[in-house]
Design an enzyme around this catalytic site. Structure first.
Site, mmCIF file in Angstrom:
data_model
loop_
_atom_site.group_PDB
_atom_site.id
_atom_site.type_symbol
_atom_site.label_atom_id
_atom_site.label_comp_id
_atom_site.label_asym_id
_atom_site.label_seq_id
_atom_site.Cartn_x
_atom_site.Cartn_y
_atom_site.Cartn_z
ATOM 1 N N GLU A 108 5.113 8.956 -5.059
ATOM 2 C CA GLU A 108 5.335 7.509 -5.220
ATOM 3 C C GLU A 108 4.306 6.726 -4.411
ATOM 4 O O GLU A 108 3.742 7.246 -3.460
ATOM 5 C CB GLU A 108 6.770 7.161 -4.815
ATOM 6 C CG GLU A 108 7.167 7.549 -3.394
ATOM 7 C CD GLU A 108 6.620 6.653 -2.341
ATOM 8 O OE1 GLU A 108 6.394 5.474 -2.644
ATOM 9 O OE2 GLU A 108 6.415 7.123 -1.207
ATOM 10 N N PHE A 109 4.099 5.482 -4.837
ATOM 11 C CA PHE A 109 3.092 4.648 -4.178
ATOM 12 C C PHE A 109 3.695 3.302 -3.753
ATOM 13 O O PHE A 109 3.042 2.267 -3.804
ATOM 14 C CB PHE A 109 1.887 4.440 -5.120
ATOM 15 C CG PHE A 109 1.269 5.747 -5.564
ATOM 16 C CD1 PHE A 109 0.401 6.432 -4.729
ATOM 17 C CD2 PHE A 109 1.595 6.311 -6.787
ATOM 18 C CE1 PHE A 109 -0.145 7.650 -5.105
ATOM 19 C CE2 PHE A 109 1.053 7.533 -7.185
ATOM 20 C CZ PHE A 109 0.184 8.204 -6.338
ATOM 21 N N LEU A 110 4.980 3.325 -3.363
ATOM 22 C CA LEU A 110 5.655 2.078 -2.982
ATOM 23 C C LEU A 110 5.258 1.661 -1.571
ATOM 24 O O LEU A 110 5.194 2.494 -0.679
ATOM 25 C CB LEU A 110 7.184 2.243 -2.986
ATOM 26 C CG LEU A 110 7.864 2.846 -4.204
ATOM 27 C CD1 LEU A 110 9.372 2.787 -4.040
ATOM 28 C CD2 LEU A 110 7.435 2.113 -5.456
ATOM 29 N N CYS A 116 3.974 6.028 6.958
ATOM 30 C CA CYS A 116 3.217 6.780 5.945
ATOM 31 C C CYS A 116 1.764 7.034 6.303
ATOM 32 O O CYS A 116 1.355 8.192 6.403
ATOM 33 C CB CYS A 116 3.307 6.048 4.616
ATOM 34 S SG CYS A 116 5.002 5.826 4.091
ATOM 35 N N ARG A 155 8.445 1.979 12.938
ATOM 36 C CA ARG A 155 7.867 3.319 13.100
ATOM 37 C C ARG A 155 6.337 3.236 13.195
ATOM 38 O O ARG A 155 5.705 2.596 12.370
ATOM 39 C CB ARG A 155 8.286 4.226 11.935
ATOM 40 C CG ARG A 155 9.716 4.717 12.067
ATOM 41 C CD ARG A 155 10.132 5.518 10.870
ATOM 42 N NE ARG A 155 10.262 4.688 9.686
ATOM 43 C CZ ARG A 155 10.537 5.167 8.470
ATOM 44 N NH1 ARG A 155 10.691 6.459 8.290
ATOM 45 N NH2 ARG A 155 10.662 4.348 7.447
HETATM 46 C C1 UGA Z 1 1.672 2.928 2.350
HETATM 47 C C2 UGA Z 1 0.857 2.804 1.047
HETATM 48 O O1 UGA Z 1 0.235 1.535 0.998
HETATM 49 C C3 UGA Z 1 1.756 2.995 -0.174
HETATM 50 O O2 UGA Z 1 0.964 2.985 -1.361
HETATM 51 C C4 UGA Z 1 2.474 4.339 -0.068
HETATM 52 O O3 UGA Z 1 3.354 4.553 -1.150
HETATM 53 C C5 UGA Z 1 3.283 4.372 1.235
HETATM 54 O O4 UGA Z 1 2.383 4.169 2.345
HETATM 55 C C6 UGA Z 1 3.930 5.720 1.333
HETATM 56 O O5 UGA Z 1 3.222 6.721 1.468
HETATM 57 O O6 UGA Z 1 5.159 5.799 1.165
HETATM 58 P P1 UGA Z 1 3.261 1.246 3.730
HETATM 59 O O7 UGA Z 1 3.264 2.285 4.796
HETATM 60 O O8 UGA Z 1 4.548 0.643 3.311
HETATM 61 O O9 UGA Z 1 2.610 1.848 2.371
HETATM 62 O O10 UGA Z 1 2.356 0.071 4.236
HETATM 63 P P2 UGA Z 1 0.902 -0.515 3.922
HETATM 64 O O11 UGA Z 1 1.032 -1.781 3.213
HETATM 65 O O12 UGA Z 1 0.027 0.514 3.358
HETATM 66 O O13 UGA Z 1 0.419 -0.846 5.417
HETATM 67 C C7 UGA Z 1 0.223 0.185 6.376
HETATM 68 C C8 UGA Z 1 -0.380 -0.376 7.628
HETATM 69 O O14 UGA Z 1 -1.721 -0.799 7.410
HETATM 70 C C9 UGA Z 1 0.332 -1.595 8.210
HETATM 71 O O15 UGA Z 1 0.410 -1.465 9.604
HETATM 72 C C10 UGA Z 1 -0.544 -2.755 7.825
HETATM 73 O O16 UGA Z 1 -0.448 -3.861 8.684
HETATM 74 C C11 UGA Z 1 -1.914 -2.113 7.911
HETATM 75 N N1 UGA Z 1 -2.940 -2.786 7.090
HETATM 76 C C12 UGA Z 1 -2.818 -2.827 5.741
HETATM 77 C C13 UGA Z 1 -4.042 -3.355 7.704
HETATM 78 O O17 UGA Z 1 -4.180 -3.324 8.955
HETATM 79 N N2 UGA Z 1 -4.987 -3.942 6.943
HETATM 80 C C14 UGA Z 1 -4.896 -3.995 5.591
HETATM 81 O O18 UGA Z 1 -5.814 -4.555 4.953
HETATM 82 C C15 UGA Z 1 -3.776 -3.433 4.980
#
Ligand code: UGA
Length: 439
Positions: free
Chosen positions: A157-159, A270, A337
């Site tokens: 999944e990619f949520l 993640c 987390r």
């Molecule tokens: C991530 C992936 O984006 C999803 O596609 C994937 O399904 C999910 O992991 C998973 O494996 O279940 P998520 O962990 O919910 O999703 O969060 P993200 O939106 O990817 O953000 C992760 C971190 O990166 C956050 O701390 C966010 O603030 C940071 N981030 C994100 C940045 O510092 N800069 C960005 O441009 C984007």
């Protein structure tokens, strides 16, 4: 003529009601599929049956209430209920171990217990592994079901947390790994009923599907560490702005504009976990992966960038009070987390500083971790008032509204904006520093 809606909808079981499983179960039932949500945690089950989720995800509670009202969903700890189901999604956690490997115990237990129940009948069923597992994991587990009528497929999944419902409703792709031809027939038919217009489906084998999931998250992590590396150059180069650079390079379609927001480093359950697991997996093959190790190191270094700014502001003294705005790993979640806030607070506490924190959603989770070692505030204004430095860590929209007059209530108006969300151009009397700005 049989229309899409006339076709019998399969009964769905979802095992493991974490963020992915619960979202999937609720949205499924909302789409009219009879859904059985199973989790070993009875407290969670009780709360869900009472119509409220045990974590914050936008719109999930409203949808849960509607799903319960429609009478299409049940939550239970009784795994035997899966005997009614046609498709079983396994969404149990694969948490990280201290060496970076993932813990497969929840998955193995689920598969063993499911096997004991469904091997008793002769029903055609599909088991769908959604839990994130390193390449070759399923090949080893597969043998448990090889002789039964059960079909088993991998379907990563990619949520994103905070955007889970939208991501589930509008996926960019569906990836399915199968080992035996046609194993995914029922799953594809389910997706054809779930979606008005089924997204592109990539059909491959188990191991490639498993590696696609890791490649996706590793690439996203790499993009973030890349832009954070540029941000570090900007911070030491007067009059440069990482956001202008990100905007410009993002316009190149070969690069793309998303995931180029420099910040305090990526957190969450993640990206850090998957990156460590991929590093560990590469090491175990005897192929040390220099790039992913660098991505991880750059990410961790972002905390040092924040401490460099605090040092410049001369606020790293025992007498200082720091007001931290945002402790969730990103906006629109209460999840802490691997949030950078945890390490930053621990480091500041070691130096003897007084810490004030605010977060619109994640305060309770942070309280459970730090108990009375720090002070918790219900509003951002109270949190920063009378402090020596305000540190913005999470990009919650409400922090964008803070004005110069709000910061002037601080003992010393020092502001560090790790996400560049404040309207700093309006600040005249404030010492303002940010990740990625050469000021
Ligand atoms: C991530 C992936 O984006 C999803 O596609 C994937 O399904 C999910 O992991 C998973 O494996 O279940 P998520 O962990 O919910 O999703 O969060 P993200 O939106 O990817 O953000 C992760 C971190 O990166 C956050 O701390 C966010 O603030 C940071 N981030 C994100 C940045 O510092 N800069 C960005 O441009 C984007």
């Amino acid at each position: 003529m049989i229309t899409k809606t006339d076709m019998r909808k399969p009964v769905i079981a979802v095992i493991g009601l974490g963020f992915v499983g619960l979202t999937l179960a609720i949205v499924n039932s909302y789409h009219g599929f009879k859904t059985i949500g199973i989790d070993i945690n009875q407290k969670k089950i009780e709360q869900l049956n009472n119509g409220s989720s045990y974590f914050y995800e936008p719109k999930l509670d409203q949808l849960l209430k509607k799903a319960i009202h429609k009478d299409k969903i049940i939550f239970s700890s009784n795994l035997n209920l899966i005997s009614e189901s046609d498709i079983i999604f396994i969404t149990v956690g694969t948490p990280p171990k201290s060496n970076g490997q993932i813990d497969l115990n929840f998955l193995k237990n689920a598969i063993n217990n499911i096997g004991k129940i469904i091997n008793k009948d002769s029903k055609n069923r599909t088991i769908v592994i959604k839990s994130t597992v390193v390449p070759t994991t399923l090949k080893h587990i597969y043998s448990k079901f090889r002789n039964s009528k059960t079909k088993i497929v991998v379907n990563p999944e990619f949520l994103r947390e905070g955007n889970a419902i939208n991501d589930l409703e509008n996926p960019h792709i569906i990836v399915i790994g199968e080992e035996k031809k046609n194993s995914s027939k029922e799953l594809i038919s389910y997706y054809n009923k779930f979606y008005q217009k089924t997204p592109e489906i990539i059909l491959t084998n188990f191991t490639t599907a498993e590696l696609i999931k890791y490649s996706n998250n590793a690439f996203l992590a790499t993009k973030i560490s890349f832009i954070n590396s540029i941000a570090s150059i900007c911070q030491n180069l007067p009059n440069t702005d990482v956001d202008t650079i990100a905007y410009a390079i993002g316009k190149d379609s070969r690069i793309g504009s998303e995931f180029l927001s420099a910040g305090p480093g990526f957190g969450g359950s993640c990206l850090p976990k998957d990156l460590s697991a991929l590093i560990n997996f590469s090491d175990s093959m005897g192929k040390s992966n220099l790039m992913f190790k660098a991505v991880k190191n750059v990410n961790h270094d972002q905390i040092d960038r924040i401490f460099e700014l605090m040092k410049k502001m001369k606020i790293l003294k025992k007498s200082s009070k720091i007001g931290i705005l945002g402790v969730a790993f990103k906006k629109e979640t209460d999840d802490i987390r691997e949030s950078v806030a945890i390490e930053i607070v621990n480091k500041l506490l070691k130096k003897g500083l007084e810490i004030h924190v605010h977060d619109p959603m994640a305060l309770q989770n942070f309280k459970e971790l730090f108990v009375d070692k720090i002070k918790y505030f219900k509003s951002a204004h109270e949190c920063i008032s009378n402090t020596d430095c305000c540190l913005v860590l999470t990009e919650w929209p409400e922090y964008k509204k803070l004005k110069e007059k709000d910061f002037l209530k601080m003992k010393q108006p020092n502001v560090i904006d790790s996400r560049r969300i404040l309207e700093s151009k309006m600040f005249k009397k404030i010492s303002y520093k940010a990740i990625g700005l050469g000021i």
